[in-house]
Design a protein around this motif. Structure first.
Motif, mmCIF file in Angstrom:
data_model
loop_
_atom_site.group_PDB
_atom_site.id
_atom_site.type_symbol
_atom_site.label_atom_id
_atom_site.label_comp_id
_atom_site.label_asym_id
_atom_site.label_seq_id
_atom_site.Cartn_x
_atom_site.Cartn_y
_atom_site.Cartn_z
ATOM 1 N N LYS A 59 0.739 -1.445 -0.118
ATOM 2 C CA LYS A 59 -0.163 0.000 0.087
ATOM 3 C C LYS A 59 0.990 1.017 -0.218
ATOM 4 N N VAL A 60 2.215 0.756 0.650
ATOM 5 C CA VAL A 60 3.017 2.019 0.754
ATOM 6 C C VAL A 60 3.506 2.663 -0.675
ATOM 7 N N ILE A 61 4.096 1.482 -1.278
ATOM 8 C CA ILE A 61 4.578 2.044 -2.755
ATOM 9 C C ILE A 61 3.414 2.202 -3.294
ATOM 10 N N GLU A 62 2.463 1.972 -3.617
ATOM 11 C CA GLU A 62 1.670 2.711 -4.531
ATOM 12 C C GLU A 62 0.706 3.531 -4.396
ATOM 13 N N SER A 63 0.921 4.012 -3.106
ATOM 14 C CA SER A 63 0.976 5.650 -2.727
ATOM 15 C C SER A 63 1.351 6.748 -3.106
ATOM 16 N N GLY A 64 3.008 6.205 -3.744
ATOM 17 C CA GLY A 64 3.442 6.912 -4.316
ATOM 18 C C GLY A 64 4.759 7.619 -3.861
ATOM 19 N N LYS A 65 4.203 8.125 -2.606
ATOM 20 C CA LYS A 65 5.014 9.031 -1.174
ATOM 21 C C LYS A 65 6.750 8.898 -1.180
ATOM 22 N N LEU A 66 6.580 7.003 -1.676
ATOM 23 C CA LEU A 66 8.261 7.374 -1.257
ATOM 24 C C LEU A 66 9.051 7.731 -2.789
ATOM 25 N N GLY A 67 7.968 7.819 -3.902
ATOM 26 C CA GLY A 67 8.836 8.480 -5.372
ATOM 27 C C GLY A 67 9.306 6.686 -5.954
ATOM 28 N N ASP A 68 10.110 7.274 -6.710
ATOM 29 C CA ASP A 68 10.935 6.128 -7.415
ATOM 30 C C ASP A 68 10.978 5.080 -6.888
ATOM 31 N N ILE A 69 11.005 4.126 -6.775
ATOM 32 C CA ILE A 69 12.275 2.761 -5.811
ATOM 33 C C ILE A 69 12.678 2.480 -6.050
ATOM 34 N N LYS A 70 14.283 2.942 -5.780
ATOM 35 C CA LYS A 70 16.209 2.779 -5.941
ATOM 36 C C LYS A 70 16.421 1.715 -5.273
ATOM 37 N N GLU A 71 15.464 1.153 -4.049
ATOM 38 C CA GLU A 71 16.345 -0.385 -3.460
ATOM 39 C C GLU A 71 15.458 -0.494 -2.285
ATOM 40 N N MET A 72 15.556 -2.543 -2.002
ATOM 41 C CA MET A 72 14.455 -2.524 -1.212
ATOM 42 C C MET A 72 15.422 -3.551 -0.850
ATOM 43 N N GLU A 73 14.694 -3.936 0.419
ATOM 44 C CA GLU A 73 15.484 -4.959 1.284
ATOM 45 C C GLU A 73 14.602 -6.379 1.879
ATOM 46 N N ILE A 74 14.027 -7.108 1.731
ATOM 47 C CA ILE A 74 13.111 -8.767 2.100
ATOM 48 C C ILE A 74 14.002 -9.475 2.986
ATOM 49 N N HIS A 75 13.470 -9.174 4.419
ATOM 50 C CA HIS A 75 14.346 -10.007 5.251
ATOM 51 C C HIS A 75 13.370 -11.333 5.669
ATOM 52 N N PHE A 76 13.352 -12.595 5.605
ATOM 53 C CA PHE A 76 13.560 -13.439 6.343
ATOM 54 C C PHE A 76 13.928 -14.090 7.415
ATOM 55 N N ASP A 77 14.072 -13.351 8.668
ATOM 56 C CA ASP A 77 14.891 -13.700 9.241
ATOM 57 C C ASP A 77 14.602 -14.865 10.704
ATOM 58 N N ARG A 78 15.357 -15.738 11.398
ATOM 59 C CA ARG A 78 15.045 -16.323 12.538
ATOM 60 C C ARG A 78 16.449 -16.575 13.338
ATOM 61 N N TYR A 79 16.232 -16.933 14.219
ATOM 62 C CA TYR A 79 16.956 -17.791 15.098
ATOM 63 C C TYR A 79 16.410 -19.320 15.770
ATOM 64 N N ASN A 80 17.505 -19.783 15.344
ATOM 65 C CA ASN A 80 17.014 -21.608 15.913
ATOM 66 C C ASN A 80 18.488 -22.311 15.291
ATOM 67 N N LEU A 81 19.053 -22.048 16.803
ATOM 68 C CA LEU A 81 20.056 -22.965 16.076
ATOM 69 C C LEU A 81 20.244 -24.310 16.210
ATOM 70 N N ASP A 82 19.060 -24.851 16.969
ATOM 71 C CA ASP A 82 19.343 -26.451 16.405
ATOM 72 C C ASP A 82 17.824 -27.435 15.200
ATOM 73 N N LEU A 83 17.716 -28.076 14.789
ATOM 74 C CA LEU A 83 17.281 -28.483 13.667
ATOM 75 C C LEU A 83 16.018 -28.637 13.839
ATOM 76 N N SER A 84 15.330 -28.885 12.893
ATOM 77 C CA SER A 84 13.623 -28.700 12.517
ATOM 78 C C SER A 84 13.309 -29.627 13.333
ATOM 79 N N TYR A 85 12.963 -30.481 13.249
ATOM 80 C CA TYR A 85 11.869 -31.976 13.592
ATOM 81 C C TYR A 85 11.631 -32.125 12.399
ATOM 82 N N LYS A 86 11.048 -30.829 11.367
ATOM 83 C CA LYS A 86 10.345 -31.907 9.789
ATOM 84 C C LYS A 86 12.482 -32.238 9.415
#
Length: 347
Positions: free
Chosen positions: A134-161
């Motif tokens: 919604k924010v991007i489509e609003s145009g308030k940011l102008g021309d988008i030049k850089e974007m980061e998408i993070h999907f970070d988690r903290y789990n040092l153990d192996l998944s049971y899956k």
């Protein structure tokens, strides 16, 4: 109203959390049951459903019209192919398949069979992503030049899956969390011109990839997609810089968390984030800097199944198409090729 009889290929975590509650909520779907290999649980949760002993039994049941392939990634190609060949429509979990070639073959098979095929990308309906969009489509940011998408988690153990942690054609974080973020980037900006990737194994106990940094090159925009399992202190999940401003937003969608606790969708406040998680928008307006919080959109995974119903009942496109899934797989294959060859891969 047309009723679409639907069956799941698993009633584990994904069946209980992401599929059955929304299929059951929609009055146009009838949840017939699920293939259950050991524990027989779906009948307790949804009285009147059926527990199928095998895939053959489920596919042989003529009443089944839609099959949800919510099994490990390395099974997606085989099970989706068998369901299509049996004359069923299919929703298949991410990652769509293990390779681009498999994805393309399944698309052609669906077309040959005259059946609909969708890839389950529920994260398009996360509250945080809907707010970013919604924010991007609003145009308030102008021309988008850089974007980061993070999907970070903290789990040092192996998944049971174990299928996620043991080497196979569908294991590792690139094919687990990667499809979510890649699909979001492609949904916003389309296909990039080139891809560069750094894919690593960083946890001492891990034997598959558990950290990646993928850069998508567009003509006037770079999108960085990153995921790791050692992020003890999270950074904003979305960082967007445009010629007129910036927007930072946390990953705060509550749906998965409350579904895991047993909540049922359908309430008026479903998918409402805490006010504390509102994103920060900093932009120029009439030469002055405005820094403000942005009220988050409501998330709702129900929209995916509403789209599936419309596609099947009214012969419309699926909400996430096979082509969408193929494009995500093209990025994933390019990323692994980039890692192997240590170079930018042109698409």
């Amino acid at each position: 109203m047309k009723i679409i009889n639907t069956a799941l290929l698993s009633y584990g975590m994904s069946g209980k959390v992401f599929h059955a509650p929304f299929i059951n909520l929609h009055e146009g779907f009838h949840l017939l049951g699920a293939w259950e290999r050991s524990k027989k649980l779906i009948q307790d949760a949804y009285p009147g459903t059926r527990s199928y002993a095998s895939l053959d039994e489920l596919l042989a049941y003529d009443a089944v019209e839609l099959v949800v392939v919510n099994t490990p990634t390395y099974t997606h190609y085989e099970y989706t192919k068998r369901a299509l060949e049996a004359g069923k429509h299919v929703v298949v979990e991410k990652a769509f398949t293990s390779t681009v070639a498999e994805a393309e073959e399944l698309k052609m098979l669906a077309e040959k069979q005259g059946k609909k095929l969708a890839v389950y990308q529920n994260r398009r309906w996360d509250s945080d992503f809907l707010t970013v969009k919604k924010v991007i489509e609003s145009g308030k940011l102008g021309d988008i030049k850089e974007m980061e998408i993070h999907f970070d988690r903290y789990n040092l153990d192996l998944s049971y899956k174990t299928h996620k942690e043991e080497p196979n054609s569908g294991s590792g974080i690139v094919k687990d969390l990667g499809p979510h973020a890649i699909d979001q980037a492609l949904h916003l900006f389309g296909m990039p011109q080139a891809v560069f990737a750094d894919i690593r194994t960083i946890r001492p106990v891990s034997v598959v990839d558990d950290c990646f940094d993928i850069l998508l090159y567009y003509p006037t925009l770079h999108v960085r997609i990153k995921a790791t399992l050692i992020a003890k202190e999270p950074v904003p999940a979305y960082i967007i810089h445009g010629t007129n401003g910036s927007f930072l937003k946390s990953r705060a969608d509550i749906q998965e968390g409350i579904l895991l606790q047993g909540a049922k969708p359908g309430s008026a406040d479903w998918g409402t984030e805490p006010e504390s998680e509102q994103g920060t928008l900093n932009y120029l307006a009439n030469g002055e800097t405005i820094r403000e919080k942005v009220q988050s959109e409501q998330g709702n995974y129900f929209e995916f199944y509403k789209g599936v119903y419309t596609a099947l009942a009214e012969d419309k496109p699926m909400p996430v198409t096979a082509d969408d899934g193929i494009r995500v797989m093209q990025i994933i294959e390019a990323a692994f090729k980039s890692q192997a060859e240590k170079r930018v891969i042109e698409l």
